[in-house]
Design a protein around this motif. Structure first.
Motif, PDB file in Angstrom:
ATOM      1  N   PHE A 150     -23.791 -51.615  -9.481  1.00 55.95           N
ATOM      2  CA  PHE A 150     -24.211 -52.132 -10.939  1.00 55.95           C
ATOM      3  C   PHE A 150     -24.613 -52.533 -11.578  1.00 55.95           C
ATOM      4  O   PHE A 150     -24.923 -53.766 -11.028  1.00 55.95           O
ATOM      5  CB  PHE A 150     -22.382 -51.221 -11.265  1.00 55.95           C
ATOM      6  N   ASN A 177     -26.455 -47.551 -13.622  1.00 55.97           N
ATOM      7  CA  ASN A 177     -25.354 -47.868 -13.452  1.00 55.97           C
ATOM      8  C   ASN A 177     -24.978 -48.969 -14.466  1.00 55.97           C
ATOM      9  O   ASN A 177     -24.891 -50.444 -13.935  1.00 55.97           O
ATOM     10  CB  ASN A 177     -24.417 -48.038 -12.518  1.00 55.97           C
ATOM     11  N   LEU A 216     -22.557 -42.719 -15.976  1.00 58.65           N
ATOM     12  CA  LEU A 216     -21.988 -44.192 -15.340  1.00 58.65           C
ATOM     13  C   LEU A 216     -21.276 -42.755 -13.790  1.00 58.65           C
ATOM     14  O   LEU A 216     -20.223 -42.006 -14.061  1.00 58.65           O
ATOM     15  CB  LEU A 216     -20.956 -44.779 -15.909  1.00 58.65           C
ATOM     16  N   SER A 217     -21.277 -43.481 -13.060  1.00 57.17           N
ATOM     17  CA  SER A 217     -21.160 -42.629 -11.592  1.00 57.17           C
ATOM     18  C   SER A 217     -19.641 -43.106 -10.869  1.00 57.17           C
ATOM     19  O   SER A 217     -18.697 -43.048 -10.209  1.00 57.17           O
ATOM     20  CB  SER A 217     -22.113 -43.106 -10.297  1.00 57.17           C
TER      21      SER A 217
END
Length: 319
Positions: free
Chosen positions: A175, A215, A276-277
């Motif tokens: 991220f 991300n 966003l994962s």
């Protein structure tokens, strides 16, 4: 004669730190190995020089003392990575804080901004290397010159304090954090350009399938006065999402209604932006008034120079 962080803790400092630790245990989620990730942002007021006494007095400058940074370090230790604003060119307090945090902690930061409006500030990240590591990208954000003449982009010059983007890895998740400290100016309108500029820049980056990573989490001090005001709407205009948990908590030790600090990301796939994962769990602030330095009888004004005038904000994600 100066004290050092390696000297034995005075009884009143040790007792206050125990009190602070118990309060943090109740109010901030625990770090769970390979299960969660705690990301935070904290504007630590004028985080520069330090008076190396356990207990400073009124004639000392700065008022921040060793008791203060032990409290700051204890709060920071509860998170995995923290974006810190208002780090000064003088790194004395930051270096001692890192020593207190221990060998498993590291930092990455910008040079100090030497312009008058830049206030001699750096952008910094502190991170627990047992839980988070750098993953390759670090850089200050520069707005393309082409944006200056585009009325839809709004921003007409570079940021006074350049936003700082750094990529991290935790487990199998990568991220990018982007931290900012938006100019305050003489009026709220002075902040609109930078707020819209960073929101639009982040939207463009998230929409680029060839970008380093998509991300993206934006965090820092945006100097937004109130929920729903024109600055808040400008911030959200490109689709950034602030979790409901963070819309309910105060940011300032002086005014509970101020909405200065934010943690935000894109939560939908519109405009080709990936969602966003990281799986969001919960978020909040940490109100240290009445706990940190609580046995000192300080006014909030004095407390702000020793701790901060901002509360830290945190967000908890599953990994």
């Amino acid at each position: 004669m100066e004290n050092t962080i390696y000297d034995p803790l005075p009884l009143e400092v040790a007792e206050n730190l125990d009190f602070l630790k118990r309060d943090l245990d109740e109010k901030v989620p625990s770090k769970e190995l390979d299960r969660n990730l705690l990301i935070a942002t904290w504007n630590i007021r004028a985080f520069g020089d330090l008076t190396r006494k356990w207990i400073s007095d009124k004639k000392d400058s700065p008022r921040r003392d060793l008791h203060s940074i032990f409290c700051i370090a204890e709060i920071l230790s509860r998170f995995d990575v923290i974006a810190v604003q208002e780090v000064k060119s003088n790194l004395r307090a930051l270096r001692d804080t890192l020593k207190i945090l221990g060998d498993n902690w590291s930092m990455i930061l910008t040079d100090a901004n030497k312009s008058d409006s830049g206030n001699d500030e750096r952008m910094a990240y502190l991170f627990d290397t047992r839980r988070v590591n750098l993953s390759g990208l670090a850089g200050e954000i520069v707005i393309p010159n082409e944006w200056v003449n585009d009325p839809e982009k709004v921003i007409h010059e570079q940021f006074v304090r350049s936003p700082y983007a750094v990529s991290f890895r935790s487990g199998d998740k990568t991220f990018i954090l982007v931290t900012v400290h938006i100019i305050y100016g003489s009026k709220a309108k002075d902040r609109e350009s930078e707020i819209h500029g960073i929101a639009r820049w982040l939207s463009d980056w998230a929409s680029d399938i060839n970008a380093y990573d998509q991300n993206l989490i934006l965090l820092g001090d945006f100097n937004i006065d109130k929920r729903g005001d024109f600055l808040d709407k400008t911030f959200l205009s490109e689709g950034l999402y602030v979790p409901e948990d963070l819309q309910k908590v105060s940011r300032s030790i002086f005014n509970k209604d101020k909405y200065y600090d934010q943690i935000a990301w894109f939560n939908t796939t519109e405009k080709n932006r990936p969602k966003l994962s990281l799986e969001f769990v919960n978020a909040g602030n940490y109100n240290f008034v009445g706990t940190a330095l609580a046995n000192r009888g300080l006014t909030n004004q004095n407390l702000s120079w020793m701790m901060s005038d901002h509360y830290p904000l945190w967000a908890n994600f599953k990994i």
